[in-house]
Write a protein that holds these residues in place. Structure first.
Motif, PDB file in Angstrom:
ATOM      1  N   ALA A   1       3.888  18.264  -0.058  1.00 36.98           N
ATOM      2  CA  ALA A   1       3.474  18.281  -1.477  1.00 36.98           C
ATOM      3  C   ALA A   1       2.973  16.880  -1.796  1.00 36.98           C
ATOM      4  N   TRP A   2       1.781  16.783  -2.324  1.00 40.23           N
ATOM      5  CA  TRP A   2       1.139  15.482  -2.635  1.00 40.23           C
ATOM      6  C   TRP A   2       0.693  15.554  -4.087  1.00 40.23           C
ATOM      7  N   THR A   3       1.255  14.687  -4.912  1.00 43.98           N
ATOM      8  CA  THR A   3       0.992  14.738  -6.359  1.00 43.98           C
ATOM      9  C   THR A   3       0.251  13.489  -6.808  1.00 43.98           C
TER      10      THR A   3
ATOM     11  N   ILE B   1      -6.271  18.861   9.092  1.00 43.73           N
ATOM     12  CA  ILE B   1      -6.863  17.527   9.285  1.00 43.73           C
ATOM     13  C   ILE B   1      -7.258  17.001   7.904  1.00 43.73           C
ATOM     14  N   HIS B   2      -6.738  15.810   7.598  1.00 46.64           N
ATOM     15  CA  HIS B   2      -7.000  15.215   6.276  1.00 46.64           C
ATOM     16  C   HIS B   2      -6.927  13.699   6.367  1.00 46.64           C
ATOM     17  N   GLY B   3      -7.400  13.041   5.337  1.00 39.94           N
ATOM     18  CA  GLY B   3      -7.327  11.579   5.251  1.00 39.94           C
ATOM     19  C   GLY B   3      -7.710  11.212   3.836  1.00 39.94           C
ATOM     20  N   SER B   4      -8.082   9.956   3.612  1.00 39.74           N
ATOM     21  CA  SER B   4      -8.541   9.601   2.263  1.00 39.74           C
ATOM     22  C   SER B   4      -9.541   8.453   2.364  1.00 39.74           C
ATOM     23  N   GLY B   5     -10.367   8.338   1.311  1.00 35.33           N
ATOM     24  CA  GLY B   5     -11.491   7.405   1.348  1.00 35.33           C
ATOM     25  C   GLY B   5     -11.141   6.011   0.831  1.00 35.33           C
TER      26      GLY B   5
ATOM     27  N   LEU C   1      -8.758  10.297   9.318  1.00 34.10           N
ATOM     28  CA  LEU C   1      -8.422  11.722   9.403  1.00 34.10           C
ATOM     29  C   LEU C   1      -7.323  11.930  10.449  1.00 34.10           C
ATOM     30  N   HIS C   2      -6.341  12.730  10.089  1.00 36.56           N
ATOM     31  CA  HIS C   2      -5.207  12.948  10.998  1.00 36.56           C
ATOM     32  C   HIS C   2      -4.504  14.257  10.649  1.00 36.56           C
ATOM     33  N   GLN C   3      -3.592  14.632  11.531  1.00 36.26           N
ATOM     34  CA  GLN C   3      -2.708  15.779  11.292  1.00 36.26           C
ATOM     35  C   GLN C   3      -1.288  15.219  11.181  1.00 36.26           C
ATOM     36  N   ASP C   4      -0.579  15.549  10.126  1.00 33.03           N
ATOM     37  CA  ASP C   4       0.756  14.959   9.939  1.00 33.03           C
ATOM     38  C   ASP C   4       1.736  15.366  11.046  1.00 33.03           C
ATOM     39  N   LEU C   5       1.496  16.508  11.674  1.00 37.36           N
ATOM     40  CA  LEU C   5       2.428  16.956  12.725  1.00 37.36           C
ATOM     41  C   LEU C   5       2.505  15.953  13.876  1.00 37.36           C
TER      42      LEU C   5
ATOM     43  N   PHE D   1      -4.946   0.303  -8.485  1.00 35.07           N
ATOM     44  CA  PHE D   1      -4.186   0.834  -7.351  1.00 35.07           C
ATOM     45  C   PHE D   1      -4.084   2.347  -7.528  1.00 35.07           C
ATOM     46  N   ARG D   2      -4.597   3.121  -6.581  1.00 36.77           N
ATOM     47  CA  ARG D   2      -4.571   4.585  -6.694  1.00 36.77           C
ATOM     48  C   ARG D   2      -3.202   5.106  -6.276  1.00 36.77           C
ATOM     49  N   LYS D   3      -2.477   5.714  -7.216  1.00 38.94           N
ATOM     50  CA  LYS D   3      -1.080   6.078  -6.932  1.00 38.94           C
ATOM     51  C   LYS D   3      -0.876   7.582  -6.749  1.00 38.94           C
TER      52      LYS D   3
ATOM     53  N   SER E   1       0.813  -1.209   0.000  1.00 43.77           N
ATOM     54  CA  SER E   1       0.000   0.000   0.000  1.00 43.77           C
ATOM     55  C   SER E   1       0.858   1.276   0.000  1.00 43.77           C
ATOM     56  N   LYS E   2       2.129   1.113   0.294  1.00 42.67           N
ATOM     57  CA  LYS E   2       2.960   2.311   0.413  1.00 42.67           C
ATOM     58  C   LYS E   2       4.439   1.938   0.413  1.00 42.67           C
ATOM     59  N   ILE E   3       5.256   2.780  -0.214  1.00 42.43           N
ATOM     60  CA  ILE E   3       6.707   2.666  -0.005  1.00 42.43           C
ATOM     61  C   ILE E   3       7.118   3.982   0.640  1.00 42.43           C
TER      62      ILE E   3
END
Ligand code: AKG
Length: 240
Positions: A94-96, A165-169, A76-80, A176-178, A21-23
Motif C-alpha cells: 500500500a503506497w499513499t 515492475i515500478h519505479g519513480s521519476g 524500475l524494480h520488482q519489490d519481491l 520534498f515529495r512525501k 530521502s527515506k525513513i
C-alpha cells in the motif's frame, strides 16, 4: 533506518536533513505505525493476504528536490527482489501519497501487467552520477512495455503486487515529495533460502549492512532479518 540521497550528501559535505530521502523500518514507532493499522487500508489488504496480516516493510519516502544529477529517480524494480518470503500473491504494497504527486515531483511509474511475469535479475543501474544505496534496477525488461505515470492526490492509495515492475521519476520541484507505504504479507507465507538464486546478491548486501550498522552475526540470513522486522497487524502470527 535513515537513508540519504547520494548526490546531496556529496554536494553538501555534511549529512544534514536536506539529504534524507527515506525513513525505513518504522514498525516500532507508535505514531507512524498507525498508518499500517488503518482499517480503510486493511480492508483492501486482506483481499490479498487473507485475515492474518503482517506488516513486513515500512517506509516514509521523502524524495528530495533533485540536485541536478537525477539521483532522486528510483530505478524500475520488482519489490519481491528484496523479499525472502512467498507466495508472491499473498504480499501486497500500500503506497499513499501525502501530497499531490505528479510527473513534476516524481510520481510512481508502473508497467501494467508485469506482475504476471517472474522475478527477474536486479543490479545497480549504471547511472553516471551514481545511484542511492539499495536502489537496484530490474535487468532485461521490455523497454517498449507501456508505462503508466500514477498522478495521485493527497491521501490517494495504490495497492500493488510485489512482481509489478515500478519505479519513480526525478523530483524537479523545490519541495520534498512525501509518501508513506507498507508491504503486507499473510502470516501464512513461508520464508525461503536465497543462496544460489538471483536474490543471493541482495542478501549479501543487506546482511553486510546489518553487520556494519548493528553488529549482526555473520550467519544471519535475509529471512532472519525479515522475520525480526515483521509485525502482526491483524489476525494470528501463524507461520512467519
Ligand atoms: O516512492 C517512490 O519514489 C518509489 C518507492 C519504491 O518503489 C520503493 O521504495 O520500492
Amino acid at each position: 533506518m535513515v537513508m540519504r540521497d547520494i548526490a546531496i550528501i556529496k554536494a553538501e559535505f555534511v549529512q544534514d536533513q536536506k539529504a534524507v530521502s527515506k525513513i525505513q523500518d518504522f514498525q516500532d514507532n507508535e505514531i507512524l505505525f498507525k498508518y499500517c493499522c488503518l482499517p480503510e487500508i486493511l480492508k483492501y489488504v486482506k483481499c490479498f493476504t487473507g485475515p492474518n496480516i503482517m506488516a513486513m516493510h515500512t517506509m516514509l519516502i521523502n524524495k528530495p528536490p533533485d540536485a541536478g544529477k537525477k539521483t532522486s529517480r528510483h530505478p524500475l524494480h520488482q519489490d519481491l527482489h528484496y523479499f525472502p518470503f512467498r507466495p508472491a500473491d499473498q504480499i501486497v504494497c500500500a503506497w499513499t501519497a501525502m501530497e499531490r504527486v505528479d510527473r513534476n515531483n516524481g510520481c510512481l511509474i508502473v508497467l501494467p501487467g508485469t506482475h504476471k511475469g517472474r522475478l527477474k535479475q536486479h543490479d545497480y543501474p549504471e547511472w553516471k552520477d551514481g545511484v542511492n544505496m539499495m536502489y537496484h534496477g530490474v535487468r532485461d525488461y521490455d523497454p517498449n512495455h507501456p508505462k503508466v505515470h500514477l498522478v495521485m492526490e493527497k491521501g490517494d492509495t495504490v495497492f500493488f503486487h510485489p512482481l509489478l515492475i515500478h519505479g519513480s521519476g526525478t523530483n524537479r520541484t523545490q519541495g520534498f515529495r512525501k509518501a508513506i507505504s507498507c508491504h503486507y504479507a499473510s502470516s501464512d507465507c513461508y520464508f525461503i533460502g536465497v543462496k544460489g538464486t538471483i536474490q543471493e546478491s541482495i542478501e549479501k548486501e543487506i546482511v553486510e549492512m546489518g553487520r556494519k550498522k548493528y553488529d549482526l552475526d555473520k550467519d544471519v540470513t535475509l529471512a532472519d532479518i525479515w522475520s525480526f522486522k515483521g509485525r502482526l497487524v491483524q489476525g494470528e502470527r501463524t507461520n512467519m
